[in-house]
Design a protein around this motif. Structure first.
Motif, PDB file in Angstrom:
ATOM      1  N   UNK A  55       0.833  -1.204   0.000  1.00  0.00           N
ATOM      2  CA  UNK A  55       0.000   0.000   0.000  1.00  0.00           C
ATOM      3  C   UNK A  55       0.867   1.252   0.000  1.00  0.00           C
ATOM      4  N   UNK A  56       1.899   1.273   0.819  1.00  0.00           N
ATOM      5  CA  UNK A  56       2.778   2.451   0.857  1.00  0.00           C
ATOM      6  C   UNK A  56       3.461   2.685  -0.484  1.00  0.00           C
ATOM      7  N   UNK A  57       3.907   1.580  -1.105  1.00  0.00           N
ATOM      8  CA  UNK A  57       4.629   1.706  -2.370  1.00  0.00           C
ATOM      9  C   UNK A  57       3.718   2.106  -3.517  1.00  0.00           C
ATOM     10  N   UNK A  58       2.408   1.848  -3.397  1.00  0.00           N
ATOM     11  CA  UNK A  58       1.491   2.103  -4.507  1.00  0.00           C
ATOM     12  C   UNK A  58       1.466   3.571  -4.903  1.00  0.00           C
ATOM     13  N   UNK A  59       1.594   4.467  -3.929  1.00  0.00           N
ATOM     14  CA  UNK A  59       1.572   5.891  -4.247  1.00  0.00           C
ATOM     15  C   UNK A  59       2.789   6.288  -5.088  1.00  0.00           C
ATOM     16  N   UNK A 170      -3.522  -2.118   8.051  1.00  0.00           N
ATOM     17  CA  UNK A 170      -3.744  -2.590   6.683  1.00  0.00           C
ATOM     18  C   UNK A 170      -4.291  -4.009   6.703  1.00  0.00           C
ATOM     19  N   UNK A 171      -5.370  -4.232   5.940  1.00  0.00           N
ATOM     20  CA  UNK A 171      -5.957  -5.558   5.817  1.00  0.00           C
ATOM     21  C   UNK A 171      -6.205  -5.858   4.343  1.00  0.00           C
ATOM     22  N   UNK A 183      -6.740  -6.720  -9.669  1.00  0.00           N
ATOM     23  CA  UNK A 183      -6.240  -5.876  -8.580  1.00  0.00           C
ATOM     24  C   UNK A 183      -6.399  -6.596  -7.247  1.00  0.00           C
ATOM     25  N   UNK A 184      -5.638  -6.120  -6.274  1.00  0.00           N
ATOM     26  CA  UNK A 184      -5.797  -6.557  -4.889  1.00  0.00           C
ATOM     27  C   UNK A 184      -6.353  -5.381  -4.099  1.00  0.00           C
ATOM     28  N   UNK A 185      -7.380  -5.660  -3.337  1.00  0.00           N
ATOM     29  CA  UNK A 185      -8.060  -4.612  -2.575  1.00  0.00           C
ATOM     30  C   UNK A 185      -7.597  -4.649  -1.119  1.00  0.00           C
ATOM     31  N   UNK A 186      -7.280  -3.469  -0.581  1.00  0.00           N
ATOM     32  CA  UNK A 186      -6.839  -3.342   0.799  1.00  0.00           C
ATOM     33  C   UNK A 186      -7.735  -2.358   1.547  1.00  0.00           C
ATOM     34  N   UNK A 187      -8.015  -2.687   2.792  1.00  0.00           N
ATOM     35  CA  UNK A 187      -8.688  -1.753   3.690  1.00  0.00           C
ATOM     36  C   UNK A 187      -7.634  -1.170   4.621  1.00  0.00           C
ATOM     37  N   UNK A 188      -7.622   0.162   4.733  1.00  0.00           N
ATOM     38  CA  UNK A 188      -6.568   0.853   5.468  1.00  0.00           C
ATOM     39  C   UNK A 188      -7.182   1.870   6.409  1.00  0.00           C
ATOM     40  N   UNK A 218       1.165  -4.406 -11.142  1.00  0.00           N
ATOM     41  CA  UNK A 218       2.386  -3.615 -11.271  1.00  0.00           C
ATOM     42  C   UNK A 218       2.575  -2.671 -10.091  1.00  0.00           C
ATOM     43  N   UNK A 219       1.706  -2.803  -9.075  1.00  0.00           N
ATOM     44  CA  UNK A 219       1.871  -2.017  -7.863  1.00  0.00           C
ATOM     45  C   UNK A 219       1.306  -0.617  -7.935  1.00  0.00           C
ATOM     46  N   UNK A 220       0.474  -0.322  -8.932  1.00  0.00           N
ATOM     47  CA  UNK A 220      -0.072   1.025  -9.094  1.00  0.00           C
ATOM     48  C   UNK A 220      -1.514   1.090  -8.591  1.00  0.00           C
TER      49      UNK A 220
END
Length: 289
Positions: A55-59, A170-171, A183-188, A218-220
């Motif tokens: 999640x941090x790297x996605x930005x 993060x979940x 995509x992978x979905x995260x709850x933050x 690709x992490x975006x």
């Protein structure tokens, strides 16, 4: 002087400002959790570490793409009235400039953000002085709100939010396909106090911001979703024992990114065609505060 156009323009500003200043998502409305379970509940500490890192790297990964097409859908409920808006356009992820068409209350508004200035034009309706465009200095508005204005025109440059996330926040929810992309979905959950202007934002939003983000292979970022209640005006600063009724609005926003690397041609309108509305917005903000 515009009437319906002014109201629609205000909603468009709310859509842009809401997504940029908060950059967060709600906890519902999306599907795709594996087997209907909550994966984060049983994930190991190592799994949570990986989720937080993703999640941090996605930005940063999104910003590295330099540009993208963006849609933003916003729904605002306030004083018994609901207003929706939808914006479509292209965004410079490095500079924060953008070109969009925003539709609100049945009206389409041409919108540009160039060098932290928001420009809007409603066809067939003139701004004060008979000028076709209005301009609002977003950095000045952000400063009045106690928010760091750097990068305000760029939803992808919200690194402060990523830095305010801990491993417990993060979940991983599951997988979901967005416009044919896996995509992978995260709850933050973000600690508001750790954000720029956090003290003021905490009064308006509460102690935490619930986010949802969808990250591609690709992490975006592919989607950010928000659904929150905002305390507005005097209610955000009123003491608990005053008995003042809270003034609130509910705002839901979904942003989606696609076509990374799309060309962005964002130019400011000629100065002689722009009515500067920044002072008016600041005065209105001062009265509400």
């Amino acid at each position: 002087m515009r009437h319906r156009g002014t109201r629609a323009g205000a909603i468009a500003v709310a859509a842009v400002m809401g997504s940029i200043l908060t950059g967060c998502g709600d906890e519902g409305g999306a599907t795709g959790a594996r087997d209907g379970a909550s994966p984060g509940a049983s994930r190991s500490d190592g799994g949570r570490d990986q989720d937080t890192t993703a999640v941090r790297a996605a930005y940063d990964k999104t910003a590295e793409a330099e540009s993208a097409r963006m849609t933003i859908k916003t729904k605002i409920d306030a004083e018994g009235r609901t207003v929706t808006s939808e914006g479509r356009g292209v965004l410079d992820l490095a500079e924060g400039d953008s070109v969009m068409t925003v539709t609100a209350e049945g009206e389409s508004i041409e919108q540009r953000v160039v060098d932290e200035i928001l420009y809007q034009k409603a066809p067939g309706q003139d701004a004060p002085g008979g000028k076709p465009w209005v301009g609002i200095d977003l950095e000045k508005v952000a400063a009045q709100q106690g928010v760091n204005g750097q990068g305000i025109g760029d939803p992808a440059r919200t690194a402060a939010y990523a830095k305010a996330i801990t491993d417990e926040d993060v979940t991983e929810v599951g997988t979901e396909e967005i416009d044919g992309v896996n995509t992978t979905r995260y709850r933050v959950s973000v600690d508001v106090a750790e954000l720029p202007g956090g003290d003021r934002m905490r009064k308006q939003l509460g102690p935490t911001l619930p986010m949802q983000v969808w990250v591609d292979d690709e992490g975006r970022l592919r989607r950010q979703q928000m659904d929150m209640t905002v305390r507005t005006g005097a209610s955000a600063s009123a003491k608990p024992d005053t008995g003042a009724a809270p003034q609130q609005l509910r705002m839901s926003t979904v942003m989606e990114f696609s076509d990374f690397g799309a060309e962005v041609d964002a130019e400011a309108p000629p100065a002689g065609q722009v009515a500067d509305m920044t002072d008016r917005v600041l005065r209105q903000g001062g009265r509400r505060g």
